[in-house]
Design a protein around this motif. Structure first.
Motif, PDB file in Angstrom:
ATOM      1  N   THR A 379       0.843  -1.193   0.000  1.00 44.25           N
ATOM      2  CA  THR A 379       0.000   0.000   0.000  1.00 44.25           C
ATOM      3  C   THR A 379       0.880   1.245   0.000  1.00 44.25           C
ATOM      4  OG1 THR A 379      -0.165   0.297   2.402  1.00 44.25           O
ATOM      5  CG2 THR A 379      -1.702  -1.250   1.366  1.00 44.25           C
ATOM      6  N   PRO A 380       0.352   2.375  -0.524  1.00 42.29           N
ATOM      7  CA  PRO A 380       1.140   3.599  -0.581  1.00 42.29           C
ATOM      8  C   PRO A 380       1.019   4.459   0.649  1.00 42.29           C
ATOM      9  CG  PRO A 380      -0.903   3.946  -1.732  1.00 42.29           C
ATOM     10  CD  PRO A 380      -0.927   2.515  -1.235  1.00 42.29           C
ATOM     11  N   LEU A 381       0.184   4.027   1.612  1.00 45.23           N
ATOM     12  CA  LEU A 381      -0.111   4.834   2.786  1.00 45.23           C
ATOM     13  C   LEU A 381      -0.168   3.972   4.028  1.00 45.23           C
ATOM     14  CD1 LEU A 381      -3.152   6.890   1.429  1.00 45.23           C
ATOM     15  CD2 LEU A 381      -0.905   7.850   1.953  1.00 45.23           C
ATOM     16  N   SER A 382       0.100   4.583   5.175  1.00 41.62           N
ATOM     17  CA  SER A 382      -0.251   3.994   6.456  1.00 41.62           C
ATOM     18  C   SER A 382      -1.778   4.068   6.590  1.00 41.62           C
ATOM     19  CB  SER A 382       0.430   4.799   7.566  1.00 41.62           C
ATOM     20  OG  SER A 382       0.411   4.110   8.790  1.00 41.62           O
ATOM     21  N   PRO A 383      -2.394   3.213   7.406  1.00 41.95           N
ATOM     22  CA  PRO A 383      -3.852   3.264   7.518  1.00 41.95           C
ATOM     23  C   PRO A 383      -4.367   4.663   7.875  1.00 41.95           C
ATOM     24  CG  PRO A 383      -3.002   1.322   8.629  1.00 41.95           C
ATOM     25  CD  PRO A 383      -1.806   2.145   8.244  1.00 41.95           C
ATOM     26  N   PHE A 384      -5.448   5.070   7.213  1.00 41.69           N
ATOM     27  CA  PHE A 384      -6.095   6.347   7.476  1.00 41.69           C
ATOM     28  C   PHE A 384      -7.423   6.083   8.177  1.00 41.69           C
ATOM     29  CE2 PHE A 384      -6.793   4.989   3.077  1.00 41.69           C
ATOM     30  CZ  PHE A 384      -8.176   4.926   3.003  1.00 41.69           C
ATOM     31  N   GLU A 428       6.678   4.118  10.371  1.00 41.06           N
ATOM     32  CA  GLU A 428       7.115   5.156  11.313  1.00 41.06           C
ATOM     33  C   GLU A 428       6.004   5.594  12.253  1.00 41.06           C
ATOM     34  OE1 GLU A 428       8.769   8.243   8.891  1.00 41.06           O
ATOM     35  OE2 GLU A 428      10.328   6.936   8.049  1.00 41.06           O
ATOM     36  N   ARG A 429       4.774   5.190  11.990  1.00 41.19           N
ATOM     37  CA  ARG A 429       3.649   5.495  12.869  1.00 41.19           C
ATOM     38  C   ARG A 429       3.294   4.322  13.773  1.00 41.19           C
ATOM     39  NH1 ARG A 429      -0.210   8.407   8.299  1.00 41.19           N
ATOM     40  NH2 ARG A 429       1.218  10.141   7.829  1.00 41.19           N
ATOM     41  N   GLY A 430       4.083   3.268  13.715  1.00 35.16           N
ATOM     42  CA  GLY A 430       3.827   2.100  14.545  1.00 35.16           C
ATOM     43  C   GLY A 430       2.749   1.181  14.010  1.00 35.16           C
ATOM     44  N   MET A 431       2.355   1.369  12.750  1.00 33.31           N
ATOM     45  CA  MET A 431       1.344   0.512  12.125  1.00 33.31           C
ATOM     46  C   MET A 431       2.034  -0.571  11.292  1.00 33.31           C
ATOM     47  SD  MET A 431      -1.400   1.761  13.329  1.00 33.31           S
ATOM     48  CE  MET A 431      -2.677   0.952  12.361  1.00 33.31           C
ATOM     49  N   PRO A 432       1.359  -1.708  11.081  1.00 31.04           N
ATOM     50  CA  PRO A 432       1.985  -2.795  10.323  1.00 31.04           C
ATOM     51  C   PRO A 432       2.411  -2.364   8.934  1.00 31.04           C
ATOM     52  CG  PRO A 432       0.016  -3.582  11.431  1.00 31.04           C
ATOM     53  CD  PRO A 432       0.026  -2.094  11.598  1.00 31.04           C
ATOM     54  N   PHE A 433       3.549  -2.899   8.497  1.00 35.94           N
ATOM     55  CA  PHE A 433       4.061  -2.639   7.145  1.00 35.94           C
ATOM     56  C   PHE A 433       4.164  -3.962   6.410  1.00 35.94           C
ATOM     57  CE2 PHE A 433       7.479  -2.324   4.016  1.00 35.94           C
ATOM     58  CZ  PHE A 433       7.043  -1.225   3.283  1.00 35.94           C
TER      59      PHE A 433
END
Length: 497
Positions: A379-384, A428-433
């Motif tokens: 994905t191109p984004l961290s979860p929104f 960098e936001r602590g969300m899964p990558f």
């Protein structure tokens, strides 16, 4: 340790050794669903009584010392786009909110025959359109790492259920990334198989390779075990005779140090958030030190966007054109957008899309002459936030429609290659990558074997704070537009709150 903490492989082995009863396992899963699901709203319809009856039959098989099927006694979540006999299948759509199928679809039937216990349905976007799991029947599914954020889609309920240990195995499906995207955002594994490997007897366009069914699990070995029970031809799926090379289980060992990898952050065509680019670059730098060869792919797949528009619209037209005339108000906005797009597409457009897809397929296949594995972000984004229906802008680039933000995965769909989303730490936001691992067409078993090798380097999947998830989030139900579903037609339909 609770049984829900164990992998599917470990659970299967414990059941075979008579160290764990299928009934004990199912009750542990149901109790855990009761405790955690109100915080994420991943589980929608349930059928506890029939699931417990099936668990008792599995227990009797074990105690009699009978040969056990490969998934004997393992609780299963089924994506709410897939028919389950006697259990609500709503597609998250108001028109189908009371629909109880008489028969399983081909995948569910095959998994039942392999010993899996259909335990619950998992949430989806309305009609499966989009990558944010929210609908007017069940509400939204929150990300297990922060329920205010989205879990991806359209297999978002399955991914969130796996990430929170509610179930050891779940089904999914994938057109533009619906297995891979929620797996990446929730920190689990989702496999888009080669078309035809997992039979789909419900696909309106039987010869189309755009949409596939596939497995989701918490690690690569569990995914491979589940896939081994899914494969095989079906008389109602004309693509299902196309079999990949095996074996799918047990997986052969792959030496990571001998792999040749090609990588791209954007396929030369996708907007990607700078933070995701940094995280991806960091993972590639680390992986490059472990493998034999690691090279960038200087590609430009820009023509794939219009190609996917056309092929996706064709698929939606086949599935929803009749309803667009007879009951247009029942169609989700995303579905209406795709049907409207299809009305403007010509035969010339379709021919051009087929030419482009063929070029993209051959570009991938040529790349595999010099590399074993292609790696990209999922994905191109961290979860929104789940309250935002879709990403409208990425790194300053306005997205053309509700699904362009899925282009990192839908360009791979066009190549028809098997692709796997592998959790690889956090962003960098602590969300899964998630890393997207891609192999040549029909090399699904090799993809899984290579993925397990990369998985060992990535380390254990990120885990959400389950204690924090014992606090319900009623806001996730705010999208529900009708009264709660009730018991009826032989199905126990417990609402998610």
């Amino acid at each position: 340790m609770s049984p829900v903490d164990l992998s599917a492989v470990a659970l299967r082995d414990a059941i075979a050794r008579k160290d764990l009863s299928p009934v004990e396992l199912l009750r542990a899963c149901l109790d855990h669903i009761d405790a955690v699901n109100p915080a994420v709203n991943a589980i929608c319809a349930r059928d506890d009584e029939r699931a417990l009856a099936a668990a008792r039959l599995a227990e009797q098989q074990v105690m009699r010392g009978e040969p056990l099927p490969p998934l004997c006694g393992l609780p299963l979540g089924v994506k709410d786009l897939q028919d389950t006999a006697g259990l609500l299948t709503t597609h998250g759509n108001i028109r189908l909110r009371g629909h109880v199928p008489a028969h399983d679809n081909a995948l569910v039937a095959r998994l039942r025959a392999a010993g899996a216990i259909v335990t619950a349905k998992t949430n989806v976007p309305d009609s499966g359109a989009g990558a944010n799991t929210r609908n007017p029947v069940w509400g939204a599914t929150g990300n297990p790492f922060n329920p205010d954020l989205n879990a991806g889609g359209s297999s978002g309920g399955s991914a969130a259920a796996l990430a929170t240990d509610m179930l050891p195995l779940c089904t999914g499906s994938d057109t533009g990334g619906s297995l891979r995207i929620p797996a990446a955002l929730c920190g689990v594994v989702g496999l888009r198989p080669s078309p035809g490997l997992v039979a789909n007897d419900a696909r309106p366009l039987g010869w189309s390779a755009i949409s596939v069914l596939g497995p989701m699990a918490r690690d690569v070995s569990d995914t491979a075990l589940m896939l081994s029970a899914c494969v095989g031809p079906h008389p109602m799926d004309p693509l299902s005779g196309l079999q990949a090379t095996g074996p799918f289980w047990p997986l052969p060992e792959v030496d990571l140090s001998r792999l040749r990898i090609g990588f791209t952050a954007d396929f030369g065509a996708c907007a990607v958030d700078p933070m995701i680019r940094r995280v991806f670059a960091d993972r590639i730098a680390g992986l490059a030190r472990q493998v034999a060869h690691c090279e960038p792919l200087d590609w430009n797949l820009e023509e794939g966007h219009r190609c996917f528009d056309v092929i996706r619209a064709e698929s939606f037209l086949a599935g929803f054109e009749a309803l667009s005339h007879t009951d247009p108000d029942s169609l989700a906005p995303n579905v209406r957008a795709n049907v409207a797009m299809a009305s403007r597409i010509t035969l010339s457009d379709r021919a051009q899309a087929h030419l482009v897809q063929t070029r993209i397929f051959r570009q991938f296949q040529r790349a595999f002459e010099s590399v074993d594995l292609i790696v990209a972000p999922v994905t191109p984004l961290s979860p929104f936030p789940w309250t935002e229906p879709y990403a409208t802008r990425i790194d300053g680039v306005e997205q053309r429609n509700y699904y362009e933000w899925l282009s990192l995965s839908y360009l791979v769909t066009l190549a028809t290659c098997p692709a796997l989303s592998l959790p690889c730490g956090t962003d960098e936001r602590g969300m899964p990558f998630g890393l997207q691992l891609i192999a040549p067409l029909h090399h699904d078993a090799q993809l899984l074997a290579m993925a397990r090798s990369v998985e060992r380097w990535c380390g254990a999947r990120p885990r959400p704070d389950l204690q924090d998830l014992r606090t319900p989030r009623p806001a996730l139900r705010s999208l529900v537009t009708h009264p709660p579903l009730r018991h009826g037609d032989g199905a126990t339909t417990l609402t998610a709150v």
